[in-house]
Design a protein around this motif. Sequence first.
Motif, PDB file in Angstrom:
ATOM      1  N   MET A  80      -7.776  -4.170   0.614  1.00  0.00           N
ATOM      2  CA  MET A  80      -6.782  -5.002  -0.173  1.00  0.00           C
ATOM      3  C   MET A  80      -6.712  -5.836   1.213  1.00  0.00           C
ATOM      4  O   MET A  80      -5.772  -7.300   1.719  1.00  0.00           O
ATOM      5  N   GLN A  81      -7.087  -5.365   2.587  1.00  0.00           N
ATOM      6  CA  GLN A  81      -6.768  -5.815   3.792  1.00  0.00           C
ATOM      7  C   GLN A  81      -7.425  -7.103   3.371  1.00  0.00           C
ATOM      8  O   GLN A  81      -7.210  -8.503   4.797  1.00  0.00           O
ATOM      9  N   LEU A  82      -8.860  -7.167   2.926  1.00  0.00           N
ATOM     10  CA  LEU A  82      -9.517  -8.553   2.293  1.00  0.00           C
ATOM     11  C   LEU A  82      -9.036  -9.353   1.787  1.00  0.00           C
ATOM     12  O   LEU A  82     -10.039 -10.342   0.819  1.00  0.00           O
ATOM     13  N   GLY A  83      -7.844  -9.088   1.118  1.00  0.00           N
ATOM     14  CA  GLY A  83      -7.484 -10.373   0.517  1.00  0.00           C
ATOM     15  C   GLY A  83      -7.442 -10.118  -1.421  1.00  0.00           C
ATOM     16  O   GLY A  83      -7.067 -11.351  -2.460  1.00  0.00           O
ATOM     17  N   TYR A  84      -8.252  -8.515  -2.074  1.00  0.00           N
ATOM     18  CA  TYR A  84      -8.589  -8.636  -2.269  1.00  0.00           C
ATOM     19  C   TYR A  84      -7.191  -7.615  -3.576  1.00  0.00           C
ATOM     20  O   TYR A  84      -5.927  -7.268  -3.037  1.00  0.00           O
ATOM     21  N   GLY A  85      -6.591  -7.889  -4.752  1.00  0.00           N
ATOM     22  CA  GLY A  85      -5.122  -7.183  -5.708  1.00  0.00           C
ATOM     23  C   GLY A  85      -5.754  -5.813  -5.784  1.00  0.00           C
ATOM     24  O   GLY A  85      -6.915  -5.374  -5.805  1.00  0.00           O
ATOM     25  N   ASN A  86      -4.991  -5.478  -5.892  1.00  0.00           N
ATOM     26  CA  ASN A  86      -5.305  -3.944  -6.248  1.00  0.00           C
ATOM     27  C   ASN A  86      -6.500  -3.183  -7.158  1.00  0.00           C
ATOM     28  O   ASN A  86      -6.743  -2.845  -6.988  1.00  0.00           O
ATOM     29  N   LYS A  87      -5.660  -3.746  -8.040  1.00  0.00           N
ATOM     30  CA  LYS A  87      -7.661  -4.060  -9.465  1.00  0.00           C
ATOM     31  C   LYS A  87      -8.289  -4.170  -9.248  1.00  0.00           C
ATOM     32  O   LYS A  87      -9.624  -3.188  -9.551  1.00  0.00           O
ATOM     33  N   GLU A  88      -9.221  -5.163  -8.264  1.00  0.00           N
ATOM     34  CA  GLU A  88     -10.104  -5.274  -7.848  1.00  0.00           C
ATOM     35  C   GLU A  88     -10.645  -4.887  -6.865  1.00  0.00           C
ATOM     36  O   GLU A  88     -11.502  -4.447  -6.598  1.00  0.00           O
ATOM     37  N   ALA A  89     -10.000  -4.774  -5.562  1.00  0.00           N
ATOM     38  CA  ALA A  89     -10.426  -3.646  -4.170  1.00  0.00           C
ATOM     39  C   ALA A  89     -10.313  -1.767  -4.973  1.00  0.00           C
ATOM     40  O   ALA A  89     -11.782  -1.567  -4.862  1.00  0.00           O
ATOM     41  N   SER A  90      -9.687  -1.443  -6.380  1.00  0.00           N
ATOM     42  CA  SER A  90     -10.047  -0.550  -6.664  1.00  0.00           C
ATOM     43  C   SER A  90     -11.506  -0.313  -7.329  1.00  0.00           C
ATOM     44  O   SER A  90     -11.837   0.720  -7.037  1.00  0.00           O
ATOM     45  N   ARG A  91     -12.267  -0.950  -7.811  1.00  0.00           N
ATOM     46  CA  ARG A  91     -13.242  -1.454  -8.789  1.00  0.00           C
ATOM     47  C   ARG A  91     -14.093  -1.313  -7.899  1.00  0.00           C
ATOM     48  O   ARG A  91     -15.219  -0.400  -8.135  1.00  0.00           O
ATOM     49  N   LEU A  92     -13.653  -1.959  -6.734  1.00  0.00           N
ATOM     50  CA  LEU A  92     -15.365  -2.236  -5.291  1.00  0.00           C
ATOM     51  C   LEU A  92     -15.448  -1.367  -5.151  1.00  0.00           C
ATOM     52  O   LEU A  92     -15.918  -1.049  -4.456  1.00  0.00           O
ATOM     53  N   VAL A  93     -14.511   0.207  -4.710  1.00  0.00           N
ATOM     54  CA  VAL A  93     -14.718   1.224  -4.198  1.00  0.00           C
ATOM     55  C   VAL A  93     -14.672   2.670  -5.002  1.00  0.00           C
ATOM     56  O   VAL A  93     -14.721   3.214  -4.749  1.00  0.00           O
ATOM     57  N   GLY A  94     -14.351   1.986  -6.720  1.00  0.00           N
ATOM     58  CA  GLY A  94     -15.152   3.170  -7.506  1.00  0.00           C
ATOM     59  C   GLY A  94     -13.530   4.136  -7.882  1.00  0.00           C
ATOM     60  O   GLY A  94     -14.587   5.499  -7.645  1.00  0.00           O
ATOM     61  N   ILE A  95     -12.240   4.220  -7.770  1.00  0.00           N
ATOM     62  CA  ILE A  95     -10.734   4.312  -8.070  1.00  0.00           C
ATOM     63  C   ILE A  95     -10.698   3.292  -9.202  1.00  0.00           C
ATOM     64  O   ILE A  95     -10.907   2.554  -9.445  1.00  0.00           O
ATOM     65  N   SER A  96      -9.498   4.735  -9.582  1.00  0.00           N
ATOM     66  CA  SER A  96      -8.808   3.558 -10.951  1.00  0.00           C
ATOM     67  C   SER A  96      -7.709   2.720 -10.069  1.00  0.00           C
ATOM     68  O   SER A  96      -7.418   3.277  -8.866  1.00  0.00           O
ATOM     69  N   PRO A  97      -7.068   1.680 -10.658  1.00  0.00           N
ATOM     70  CA  PRO A  97      -5.917   1.193 -10.094  1.00  0.00           C
ATOM     71  C   PRO A  97      -4.552   2.036  -9.688  1.00  0.00           C
ATOM     72  O   PRO A  97      -4.216   2.133  -8.824  1.00  0.00           O
ATOM     73  N   ARG A  98      -4.250   2.998 -10.819  1.00  0.00           N
ATOM     74  CA  ARG A  98      -3.325   3.822 -10.292  1.00  0.00           C
ATOM     75  C   ARG A  98      -4.029   4.657  -8.735  1.00  0.00           C
ATOM     76  O   ARG A  98      -2.886   4.800  -8.503  1.00  0.00           O
ATOM     77  N   THR A  99      -4.873   4.895  -9.049  1.00  0.00           N
ATOM     78  CA  THR A  99      -5.223   5.938  -7.296  1.00  0.00           C
ATOM     79  C   THR A  99      -5.080   5.082  -6.470  1.00  0.00           C
ATOM     80  O   THR A  99      -4.516   5.028  -5.469  1.00  0.00           O
ATOM     81  N   GLY A 100      -5.771   3.468  -6.845  1.00  0.00           N
ATOM     82  CA  GLY A 100      -5.184   2.496  -5.471  1.00  0.00           C
ATOM     83  C   GLY A 100      -3.546   2.480  -4.866  1.00  0.00           C
ATOM     84  O   GLY A 100      -3.689   1.994  -3.693  1.00  0.00           O
ATOM     85  N   ARG A 101      -2.783   2.426  -6.339  1.00  0.00           N
ATOM     86  CA  ARG A 101      -1.809   2.538  -5.590  1.00  0.00           C
ATOM     87  C   ARG A 101      -1.410   3.446  -4.926  1.00  0.00           C
ATOM     88  O   ARG A 101      -0.450   3.300  -4.225  1.00  0.00           O
ATOM     89  N   GLU A 102      -1.805   4.674  -5.183  1.00  0.00           N
ATOM     90  CA  GLU A 102      -1.017   5.528  -4.629  1.00  0.00           C
ATOM     91  C   GLU A 102      -1.904   5.665  -3.155  1.00  0.00           C
ATOM     92  O   GLU A 102      -0.899   6.176  -2.222  1.00  0.00           O
ATOM     93  N   TRP A 103      -3.382   5.228  -3.148  1.00  0.00           N
ATOM     94  CA  TRP A 103      -3.846   5.170  -1.520  1.00  0.00           C
ATOM     95  C   TRP A 103      -2.719   4.434  -0.896  1.00  0.00           C
ATOM     96  O   TRP A 103      -2.621   4.669   0.649  1.00  0.00           O
ATOM     97  N   ARG A 104      -2.508   3.204  -1.428  1.00  0.00           N
ATOM     98  CA  ARG A 104      -1.956   1.982  -0.878  1.00  0.00           C
ATOM     99  C   ARG A 104      -0.083   2.009  -0.357  1.00  0.00           C
ATOM    100  O   ARG A 104       0.300   2.756   0.409  1.00  0.00           O
ATOM    101  N   ASP A 105       0.494   3.057  -1.338  1.00  0.00           N
ATOM    102  CA  ASP A 105       1.641   3.707  -0.641  1.00  0.00           C
ATOM    103  C   ASP A 105       1.908   5.030  -0.610  1.00  0.00           C
ATOM    104  O   ASP A 105       3.217   5.447  -0.966  1.00  0.00           O
ATOM    105  N   GLY A 106       1.199   5.871  -0.290  1.00  0.00           N
ATOM    106  CA  GLY A 106       0.779   7.253  -0.064  1.00  0.00           C
ATOM    107  C   GLY A 106       0.748   8.245  -1.249  1.00  0.00           C
ATOM    108  O   GLY A 106       0.887   7.751  -2.029  1.00  0.00           O
ATOM    109  N   GLN A 107       0.111   9.391  -0.985  1.00  0.00           N
ATOM    110  CA  GLN A 107      -0.609  10.572  -1.821  1.00  0.00           C
ATOM    111  C   GLN A 107       0.742  10.802  -2.582  1.00  0.00           C
ATOM    112  O   GLN A 107       1.624  11.749  -1.407  1.00  0.00           O
ATOM    113  N   PRO A 108       1.709  11.161  -3.467  1.00  0.00           N
ATOM    114  CA  PRO A 108       2.198  12.140  -3.881  1.00  0.00           C
ATOM    115  C   PRO A 108       2.164  13.628  -3.754  1.00  0.00           C
ATOM    116  O   PRO A 108       0.438  14.202  -3.656  1.00  0.00           O
ATOM    117  N   GLU A 109       3.214  14.291  -3.806  1.00  0.00           N
ATOM    118  CA  GLU A 109       2.374  15.922  -3.083  1.00  0.00           C
ATOM    119  C   GLU A 109       1.580  16.457  -4.570  1.00  0.00           C
ATOM    120  O   GLU A 109       2.093  16.538  -5.346  1.00  0.00           O
TER     121      GLU A 109
END
Length: 87
Positions: free
Chosen positions: A1-30
């Motif tokens: 996301m630091q490179l200008g990608y949105g959550n959906k595209e950044a998540s796809r590029l690194v091979g994770i779901s958009p939900r996991t991308g949001r969790e990484w960005r916002d902090g992972q739940p316990e």
Amino acid sequence: MQLGYGNKEASRLVGISPRTGREWRDGQPEGRRKRPRSPAHIAQVVSGASSRFLSKAGRIHIADRVRERATVRVIAAELGRTQALPG
């Protein structure tokens, strides 16, 4: 996301779901700990290149050096692809 990608595209590029991308960005739940990919993996995905495969320039270099009758070991060293022999 630091490179200008949105959550959906950044998540796809690194091979994770958009939900996991949001969790990484916002902090992972316990209780749910997913390990982020390495920076090298992310750079490889974003650049579209794998160190396993040769670039076009590398292939041309090999063709030129083979024509010059250079040895495989010398060519590999020039390309930074030497590998220690087992033993």
